[in-house]
Scaffold this active site. Structure first.
Site, PDB file in Angstrom:
ATOM      1  N   ASN A 168       0.798  -1.237   0.000  1.00  0.00           N
ATOM      2  CA  ASN A 168       0.000   0.000   0.000  1.00  0.00           C
ATOM      3  C   ASN A 168       0.826   1.279   0.000  1.00  0.00           C
ATOM      4  O   ASN A 168       0.440   2.265  -0.611  1.00  0.00           O
ATOM      5  CB  ASN A 168      -0.995  -0.012   1.168  1.00  0.00           C
ATOM      6  N   GLU A 266       4.441  -4.340  12.471  1.00  0.00           N
ATOM      7  CA  GLU A 266       3.483  -3.286  12.127  1.00  0.00           C
ATOM      8  C   GLU A 266       2.340  -3.965  11.387  1.00  0.00           C
ATOM      9  O   GLU A 266       2.448  -4.259  10.200  1.00  0.00           O
ATOM     10  CB  GLU A 266       4.135  -2.229  11.223  1.00  0.00           C
ATOM     11  N   CYS A 300      -3.054   1.074   6.734  1.00  0.00           N
ATOM     12  CA  CYS A 300      -3.191   0.324   7.991  1.00  0.00           C
ATOM     13  C   CYS A 300      -3.854   1.191   9.057  1.00  0.00           C
ATOM     14  O   CYS A 300      -4.633   0.697   9.863  1.00  0.00           O
ATOM     15  CB  CYS A 300      -1.829  -0.131   8.477  1.00  0.00           C
ATOM     16  N   GLU A 477       8.175   2.381  15.089  1.00  0.00           N
ATOM     17  CA  GLU A 477       8.943   2.957  13.993  1.00  0.00           C
ATOM     18  C   GLU A 477       8.817   4.478  14.087  1.00  0.00           C
ATOM     19  O   GLU A 477       8.107   4.999  14.937  1.00  0.00           O
ATOM     20  CB  GLU A 477       8.419   2.445  12.649  1.00  0.00           C
TER      21      GLU A 477
HETATM   22  P1  NAD Z   1       0.675  -9.368   3.641  1.00  0.00           P
HETATM   23  O1  NAD Z   1       0.840  -9.734   5.060  1.00  0.00           O
HETATM   24  O2  NAD Z   1      -0.015 -10.309   2.739  1.00  0.00           O
HETATM   25  O3  NAD Z   1       2.121  -9.138   2.958  1.00  0.00           O
HETATM   26  C1  NAD Z   1       3.049  -8.257   3.505  1.00  0.00           C
HETATM   27  C2  NAD Z   1       4.433  -8.666   3.050  1.00  0.00           C
HETATM   28  O4  NAD Z   1       4.716  -9.950   3.580  1.00  0.00           O
HETATM   29  C3  NAD Z   1       4.601  -8.788   1.538  1.00  0.00           C
HETATM   30  O5  NAD Z   1       5.900  -8.342   1.170  1.00  0.00           O
HETATM   31  C4  NAD Z   1       4.494 -10.286   1.315  1.00  0.00           C
HETATM   32  O6  NAD Z   1       5.175 -10.712   0.159  1.00  0.00           O
HETATM   33  C5  NAD Z   1       5.174 -10.816   2.555  1.00  0.00           C
HETATM   34  N1  NAD Z   1       4.816 -12.182   2.919  1.00  0.00           N
HETATM   35  C6  NAD Z   1       3.692 -12.882   2.586  1.00  0.00           C
HETATM   36  N2  NAD Z   1       3.749 -14.125   3.111  1.00  0.00           N
HETATM   37  C7  NAD Z   1       4.913 -14.220   3.793  1.00  0.00           C
HETATM   38  C8  NAD Z   1       5.531 -15.229   4.571  1.00  0.00           C
HETATM   39  N3  NAD Z   1       4.954 -16.425   4.757  1.00  0.00           N
HETATM   40  N4  NAD Z   1       6.720 -14.969   5.161  1.00  0.00           N
HETATM   41  C9  NAD Z   1       7.304 -13.764   5.021  1.00  0.00           C
HETATM   42  N5  NAD Z   1       6.774 -12.765   4.281  1.00  0.00           N
HETATM   43  C10 NAD Z   1       5.592 -12.980   3.684  1.00  0.00           C
HETATM   44  O7  NAD Z   1       0.033  -7.938   3.676  1.00  0.00           O
HETATM   45  P2  NAD Z   1      -0.475  -7.081   2.441  1.00  0.00           P
HETATM   46  O8  NAD Z   1      -1.720  -7.711   1.973  1.00  0.00           O
HETATM   47  O9  NAD Z   1       0.637  -6.857   1.480  1.00  0.00           O
HETATM   48  O10 NAD Z   1      -0.757  -5.675   3.160  1.00  0.00           O
HETATM   49  C11 NAD Z   1      -1.941  -5.412   3.792  1.00  0.00           C
HETATM   50  C12 NAD Z   1      -1.799  -5.587   5.278  1.00  0.00           C
HETATM   51  O11 NAD Z   1      -0.686  -4.867   5.780  1.00  0.00           O
HETATM   52  C13 NAD Z   1      -2.986  -5.036   6.025  1.00  0.00           C
HETATM   53  O12 NAD Z   1      -3.358  -5.910   7.065  1.00  0.00           O
HETATM   54  C14 NAD Z   1      -2.463  -3.727   6.596  1.00  0.00           C
HETATM   55  O13 NAD Z   1      -3.131  -3.238   7.692  1.00  0.00           O
HETATM   56  C15 NAD Z   1      -1.059  -4.068   6.891  1.00  0.00           C
HETATM   57  N6  NAD Z   1      -0.243  -2.844   6.971  1.00  0.00           N
HETATM   58  C16 NAD Z   1       0.193  -2.417   8.202  1.00  0.00           C
HETATM   59  C17 NAD Z   1       0.923  -1.241   8.314  1.00  0.00           C
HETATM   60  C18 NAD Z   1       1.397  -0.734   9.648  1.00  0.00           C
HETATM   61  O14 NAD Z   1       2.280   0.099   9.684  1.00  0.00           O
HETATM   62  N7  NAD Z   1       0.863  -1.172  10.765  1.00  0.00           N
HETATM   63  C19 NAD Z   1       1.225  -0.511   7.169  1.00  0.00           C
HETATM   64  C20 NAD Z   1       0.770  -0.972   5.947  1.00  0.00           C
HETATM   65  C21 NAD Z   1       0.037  -2.147   5.857  1.00  0.00           C
END
Ligand code: NAD
Length: 504
Positions: A168, A266, A300, A477
């Site tokens: 995002n 996060e 998020c 962070e």
């Molecule tokens: P996601 O958890 O599917 O993926 C995040 C990252 O993790 C990607 O780079 C993905 O390739 C990697 N990943 C996926 N499976 C993995 C595994 N088994 N081991 C290690 N890495 C792996 O999340 P998304 O769909 O890309 O993003 C949306 C989510 O992220 C939402 O829940 C959102 O709230 C959260 N988010 C949180 C913050 C924050 O600062 N708190 C900021 C942005 C997004």
């Protein structure tokens, strides 16, 4: 439509021409293909069509990236702190020099508007500027142990740090994790999301241009279940900063635990924007619209729940729907005010929530469906949506939708607002709108949340620590706290020759 100033936008919209963008990992200072030659396709969410492919890393690429980062760590750790700061300062300037190219690449991979992408580049450059001042100010303590012993703490960089980044906010999340880690003297491996790999590589190239030694910042592309999981499990990775969903966060923590790596988590959010009865309704409506419709709600910390006092409920919902009606949805390069959803999968997930709400008989006060755009009919767009007067146990109140969907909870007074605000398993962000600063501060104290803003939902900046509680994660962070999280403390105690007679 806004005037087109960026030559890449003009060429892309007129003929589909994509400028030369890096399509491999960045390891040891060079853009390289996968050792297995595997690739993955990249689509533009605004058109719904694939426009290029990039390397997809496997186990051998993980090993190559970690080996590079270990070499880079030894050089960077021993680089004078003042010089480390200068590299970060040069990086901030280079990002602003390349803002058009970076913002173009961000928009065609994330789906957000070009204006948002430009703002993200500025904010990320500011992050590097902020941390450029840190390396030569990282100081340990002296500990009073009496005259016969000298007690000190030394701050040491953790080593190789993995940064696993979601789709995002690829540019700002890269900066938020990598700038403080480099400031602390760590080397890094960024693993961007599958759908948004380009800008991480471009930023790592700029860091090399800024004078960062080869290997100090690497980018590993690939699937989360392969490249991300491989990095999380690698014994030479000392720390993992993970930004993403709670489920994947748990998998990363489990992998990190096997080799005693520390983690920063996060995770998601379901953040409330609380409008008390005495608030400025126009200001609260502006805040609510920015809090949920920016980046099409894929934030998020989006204000995805409006917790509104029943005395102003109708007026505030009306003010928000008027503003939602002015939002233009479309391709992020075509001057729209709200862009696309990042992937077809995510769009379908949002639509499933909306279908469920309709099946349950919930009130759709605005939007509620896919937006079909006549210029880009295959683009992944959702209408700005407002679901009114939902009960506390409604799925659209409890679950993170990660789209432009505002769920309204109507409450009676401040106590009820607090109860509603604290009713989910998340705790990332909360906004309070009220003219009574005492009431707002009391709510801020009692809200379960990593951060609270009053009368300005998106208040703050890189200076303010950011992170969650409960299912929203842990660790902080931003702010100076982030640099400290990439250091470990070594205590040093030395016996000092001591004679009472020798002291004057
Ligand atoms: P996601 O958890 O599917 O993926 C995040 C990252 O993790 C990607 O780079 C993905 O390739 C990697 N990943 C996926 N499976 C993995 C595994 N088994 N081991 C290690 N890495 C792996 O999340 P998304 O769909 O890309 O993003 C949306 C989510 O992220 C939402 O829940 C959102 O709230 C959260 N988010 C949180 C913050 C924050 O600062 N708190 C900021 C942005 C997004």
């Amino acid at each position: 439509m806004t005037a087109v100033v960026n030559p890449w936008i003009k060429a892309y919209l007129e003929s589909g021409t994509v400028p030369a963008l890096p399509d491999g990992h960045l390891i040891d200072g060079k853009v390289v293909p996968s050792l297995s030659a595997e690739r993955m396709e990249i689509a533009d969410p605004g058109t719904g069509h694939v426009f290029m492919s990039v390397a997809a890393g496997g186990a051998a690429d993980v090993d190559a990236a970690v080996a590079s980062a270990l070499r880079g760590f030894r050089i960077w750790r021993d680089t004078a702190p003042v010089e480390r700061g200068r590299v970060l300062a040069r990086m901030a300037a280079l990002m602003l020099r390349d803002i058009e190219r970076l913002a173009f690449a961000e928009t065609v991979t994330v789906g957000k508007t070009y204006t948002e992408s430009c703002n993200n580049v500025r904010s990320a450059a500011r992050t590097f500027e902020y941390y450029a001042g840190a390396p030569d100010k990282l100081q340990g303590d002296s500990i009073p142990l009496g005259p016969a012993q000298l007690g000190l703490t030394l701050l040491e960089p953790l080593g190789v740090v993995a940064q696993i980044i979601p789709w995002n906010y690829p540019i700002t999340t890269f900066a938020r994790g990598i700038a403080p880690a480099l400031a602390a003297g760590c080397s890094v491996i960024a693993k961007p999301a599958e759908t948004t790999p380009l800008t991480a590589v471009m930023l790592a190239q700029l860091l090399c241009e800024a004078g960062l030694p080869a290997g100090a910042c690497n980018v590993l592309l690939g699937l989360g279940t392969v490249a991300g999981a491989g990095l999380s499990a690698h014994a030479d990775v000392a720390h993992i900063t993970f930004t993403g969903s709670p489920g994947v966060g748990t998998a990363v923590m489990t992998a990190a635990a096997q080799h005693y790596a520390s983690v920063t988590m996060e995770l998601g959010g379901k953040s409330p924007l609380i409008a008390l009865a005495d608030c400025d309704i126009e200001a609260a409506a502006d805040g609510a619209v920015a809090a949920i419709y920016e980046n099409a709600g894929q934030i998020c910390s989006a204000g995805s729940r409006l917790v509104v006092d029943k005395r102003i409920h109708r007026a505030l919902v009306e003010a928000i729907t008027v503003r939602a009606g002015r939002i233009t949805v479309g391709h992020g390069l075509r001057g729209s005010s709200m862009g696309a959803i990042n992937s077809r999968r995510q769009m379908e997930r949002i639509l499933a929530f909306l279908d469920q709400a309709k099946t349950m008989g919930s009130t759709v006060a605005f939007g509620g469906a896919r937006h079909v755009n006549s210029i880009d009919p295959d683009g992944w767009f959702i209408q700005p949506t407002l679901l009114d007067d939902l009960p506390i146990d409604h799925p659209c109140v409890q679950e993170e939708i990660f789209g432009p969907v505002l769920s309204v909870q109507v409450v009676d007074g401040t106590e009820d607002a607090l109860r509603a605000a604290n009713s989910t398993r998340y705790g990332l962000m909360a906004g309070i709108y009220s003219k009574d600063i005492g009431a707002a501060l009391a709510l801020a104290r009692d809200i379960k949340s990593g951060q609270v803003t009053i009368n300005n939902y998106w208040g703050g900046g890189v200076e303010v620590p950011f992170g969650g509680v409960e299912q929203s994660g842990f660790g902080r962070e931003k702010g100076f706290a982030a640099v400290a999280s990439y250091c470990r403390t070594k205590s040093l105690v030395a016996k000092v020759p001591y004679s009472q007679n020798a002291r004057v």
